[in-house]
Write a protein that holds these residues in place. Structure first.
Motif, short mmCIF file in Angstrom:
data_model
loop_
_atom_site.label_atom_id
_atom_site.label_comp_id
_atom_site.label_asym_id
_atom_site.label_seq_id
_atom_site.Cartn_x
_atom_site.Cartn_y
_atom_site.Cartn_z
N ARG A 47 0.83 -1.20 0.00
CA ARG A 47 0.00 0.00 0.00
C ARG A 47 0.87 1.26 0.00
N ARG A 48 1.97 1.26 0.74
CA ARG A 48 2.84 2.44 0.77
C ARG A 48 3.44 2.70 -0.60
N LEU A 49 3.88 1.63 -1.28
CA LEU A 49 4.44 1.79 -2.62
C LEU A 49 3.40 2.36 -3.58
N ALA A 50 2.15 1.91 -3.44
CA ALA A 50 1.08 2.46 -4.28
C ALA A 50 0.83 3.92 -3.95
N ASP A 51 0.82 4.25 -2.67
CA ASP A 51 0.60 5.65 -2.28
C ASP A 51 1.70 6.56 -2.80
N GLU A 52 2.89 5.99 -3.04
CA GLU A 52 4.01 6.76 -3.59
C GLU A 52 3.97 6.83 -5.11
N GLY A 53 2.92 6.24 -5.73
CA GLY A 53 2.73 6.37 -7.16
C GLY A 53 2.92 5.12 -7.98
N LEU A 54 3.30 4.01 -7.35
CA LEU A 54 3.49 2.77 -8.09
C LEU A 54 2.13 2.18 -8.46
N ALA A 55 2.00 1.67 -9.68
CA ALA A 55 0.79 0.97 -10.11
C ALA A 55 1.00 -0.52 -9.85
N VAL A 56 0.01 -1.16 -9.23
CA VAL A 56 0.16 -2.55 -8.80
C VAL A 56 -0.97 -3.39 -9.38
N LEU A 57 -0.59 -4.51 -10.04
CA LEU A 57 -1.57 -5.50 -10.50
C LEU A 57 -1.33 -6.76 -9.69
N LEU A 58 -2.34 -7.20 -8.95
CA LEU A 58 -2.21 -8.22 -7.91
C LEU A 58 -3.02 -9.46 -8.23
N VAL A 59 -2.38 -10.63 -8.07
CA VAL A 59 -3.08 -11.92 -8.15
C VAL A 59 -2.95 -12.62 -6.81
N SER A 60 -4.05 -13.14 -6.29
CA SER A 60 -4.01 -13.93 -5.05
C SER A 60 -5.14 -14.93 -5.06
N SER A 61 -4.84 -16.15 -4.52
CA SER A 61 -5.88 -17.17 -4.38
C SER A 61 -6.78 -16.90 -3.20
N GLU A 62 -6.35 -16.00 -2.31
CA GLU A 62 -7.12 -15.69 -1.11
C GLU A 62 -7.98 -14.46 -1.39
N VAL A 63 -9.28 -14.70 -1.52
CA VAL A 63 -10.20 -13.63 -1.88
C VAL A 63 -10.16 -12.47 -0.88
N PRO A 64 -10.12 -12.74 0.45
CA PRO A 64 -10.03 -11.61 1.38
C PRO A 64 -8.81 -10.72 1.12
N GLU A 65 -7.73 -11.31 0.67
CA GLU A 65 -6.52 -10.55 0.38
C GLU A 65 -6.74 -9.62 -0.81
N VAL A 66 -7.36 -10.12 -1.87
CA VAL A 66 -7.64 -9.30 -3.04
C VAL A 66 -8.57 -8.15 -2.66
N LEU A 67 -9.64 -8.46 -1.93
CA LEU A 67 -10.62 -7.43 -1.57
C LEU A 67 -10.04 -6.43 -0.58
N GLY A 68 -9.14 -6.89 0.29
CA GLY A 68 -8.59 -6.00 1.30
C GLY A 68 -7.51 -5.08 0.78
N LEU A 69 -6.79 -5.50 -0.26
CA LEU A 69 -5.67 -4.71 -0.79
C LEU A 69 -6.05 -3.88 -2.01
N ALA A 70 -6.88 -4.43 -2.87
CA ALA A 70 -7.11 -3.80 -4.18
C ALA A 70 -8.10 -2.65 -4.09
N ASP A 71 -7.96 -1.72 -5.04
CA ASP A 71 -8.95 -0.66 -5.23
C ASP A 71 -10.06 -1.14 -6.16
N ARG A 72 -9.66 -1.81 -7.26
CA ARG A 72 -10.62 -2.42 -8.17
C ARG A 72 -10.29 -3.88 -8.34
N VAL A 73 -11.30 -4.69 -8.72
CA VAL A 73 -11.12 -6.13 -8.86
C VAL A 73 -11.71 -6.59 -10.19
N LEU A 74 -10.93 -7.40 -10.92
CA LEU A 74 -11.42 -8.10 -12.10
C LEU A 74 -11.57 -9.57 -11.72
N VAL A 75 -12.77 -10.11 -11.88
CA VAL A 75 -13.03 -11.50 -11.52
C VAL A 75 -12.94 -12.35 -12.79
#
Length: 510
Positions: free
Chosen positions: A451-479
């Protein structure tokens, strides 16, 4: 009525390595027919303990009692002969051999005292695979051609090819999708019904509640609790025992931003237009802005990792294009992607992302070596200073760039991969299962770093098998489902049940 005698008792087990006391008087008691869960953070001693049980390490002190008799497990073969099998998280299969050859390696089927090869081994392997619910795996196929989930099944078949009374499973569900996890739990239930004991290691506390009977917790090489009821012990109590503090999924607060994510007056830094690979994923369109985290949610095999690797240039697309800051990248070129500012933290961290025999400094600088080149030589002093600064920014422990990367915990190894791209100054970071094999305490640290790296301007594309992790970290989600994007939404508009409904039953978004 007196309780039955334990199948296995380990008492006062200690084990030291140069400069490290990995086990400091650990106790473990396992009953026949139970699922005994072993919990602890990375570095707590779990791996060392199961290697002692497997005969791969010899304890410095302590006793092991097996079926009421003291034993010395001098080698893995000695442990296996007693009926103790271990399935490691980092599978020890030989990729150049067939499934059947791996299953019966070292104890080939015999008839009349002679080793029987070929059809007999394949037939016996097929029977084991059918028992495991995976008759689709061809015993003649090379293990190196199988998926990670299929290789996990082969490792289980190998364990069951012996007359086992206890099986140790180290993070067995890490590479499995929900249906495969259900099948794994069915197998475990059948084993315990037959009186086989299972020592089950997992960072997923919901699995412990679902499958476990009792729990032993390790912390800093000591057993701090044993025999806890797996289903009824409160989560906060287990976490406090593991970490010394109350931590669960602790996600940092999202930065306030418009719903469109990149609609902040800035152009998207990453644009994906109609990207596709036949047989892996249908055309994908997405935009990712500076400071935004977008998550890809879906089952194993839905195309998540393949999309990341195609964006990164490790796979060549059949159609579509990838643009960074509006400039198209050459398809199928990792060099072009890295030069444009894309970095990848791959799913298989040890096999694909790290130089395991090298130092932290060498791992962090590997994508930036030209910066430290002087007349054809690497300026090691400058390199070390720069990498030290990068790892300090991520609070990597130990704070020593000369430490061997293989000695670090999973969470700190992942930080080293992130530090590599931080040092490179990348604009887009692709994260594939960033917390796989990372303990519950270190996860919170990684979440804060991302989150800190994103707040500093980095764009992040995240894959995780743990749905709570995707929902808790991401701003938008593609299912994703079967290679197609079936839904796109703000993460705050989704919950775990909705995402699971979509990946199981969803239809592609018009």
């Amino acid at each position: 009525m007196a309780p039955p005698s334990p199948l296995l008792t380990m008492s006062g087990i200690t084990k030291s390595f140069p400069g490290v006391r990995a086990l400091d008087g650990v106790d473990l008691e396992v009953q026949a027919g139970e699922v005994h869960c072993l919990l602890g953070q990375n570095g707590a001693g779990k791996s060392t303990l199961i290697k002692v049980l497997a005969g791969a390490h010899q304890p410095d002190e302590g006793t092991i009692t097996w079926r009421g008799e003291p034993v010395t497990l001098r080698s893995p073969i000695a442990a296996m002969r007693l009926g103790i099998a271990t399935i490691y998280q980092e599978l020890d299969l030989i990729e150049g051999l067939s499934v059947a050859e791996n299953v019966f390696l070292g104890h080939e089927p015999t008839s009349a005292g002679f080793v029987v090869r070929g059809s007999a081994a394949r037939k016996a392997t097929a029977e084991l695979l059918e028992r495991l619910g995976h008759s689709e795996i061809d015993p003649s196929r090379l293990v190196g051609d199988l998926s990670a989930a299929q290789q996990q099944i082969v490792s289980m078949a190998r364990a069951l090819s012996h007359e086992v009374r206890l099986i140790v499973m180290d993070e067995p569900s890490a590479a499995l999708d929900p249906e495969e996890v259900d099948n794994l739990f069915r197998i475990v239930g059948e084993l315990t019904d037959d009186g086989v004991a299972v020592v089950y290691i997992s960072h997923r506390l919901e699995e412990i509640r679902r499958i476990g009977d009792r729990v032993t917790v390790l912390k800093e090489g000591r057993s701090v609790a044993g025999g806890l009821p797996a289903e009824s012990t409160p989560t906060h109590e287990v976490v406090a025992l593991m970490t010394g503090r109350n931590v669960e999924y602790v996600f940092p607060k999202r930065s306030e931003r418009p719903e469109a994510g990149f609609a902040t007056g800035k152009e998207p830094v990453l644009t994906v237009e109609g990207l596709t690979r036949r047989g892996e994923f249908a055309p994908v369109d997405l935009e990712l802005g500076p400071g935004e985290i977008v998550g890809l949610a879906g089952l194993v095999g839905s195309g998540r990792s393949e999309i990341l690797e195609t964006i990164y240039g490790a796979r060549r697309p059949d159609g579509g294009r990838v643009l960074v800051d509006g400039t198209p990248l050459r398809p199928g070129s990792v060099r072009a992607a890295v030069r444009a500012g894309i970095g990848l933290a791959p799913e298989e961290r040890k096999a694909q992302g790290l130089l395991m025999l090298e130092s932290v400094s060498s791992n962090v600088s590997v994508s930036t070596l030209s910066r430290f080149a002087r007349a054809g030589w690497i300026d090691r002093r400058t390199e070390r200073a720069a990498t030290h600064q990068a790892v300090r920014e991520l609070s990597l422990r130990p704070d020593n760039p000369d430490a061997a990367i293989r000695t670090l915990s999973g969470g700190n190894q992942q930080k080293a991969v992130l530090a590599r791209w931080l040092l490179r100054g990348c604009k887009v970071l692709l994260l594939d299962e960033p917390t796989r094999g990372v303990d519950i305490g270190a996860r919170a640290e990684l979440y804060a770093v991302i989150r800190r790296l994103a707040d500093e301007g980095l764009a992040v594309l995240l894959v995780s098998s743990e749905v709570p992790e995707v929902l808790g970290l991401a701003d938008r989600v593609l299912v994703l489902r079967e290679g197609s994007v079936v839904h796109t939404a703000d993460a705050r508009e989704l919950d775990e049940h909705r995402v699971l409904d979509l990946v199981m039953e969803g239809s592609p978004t018009p």
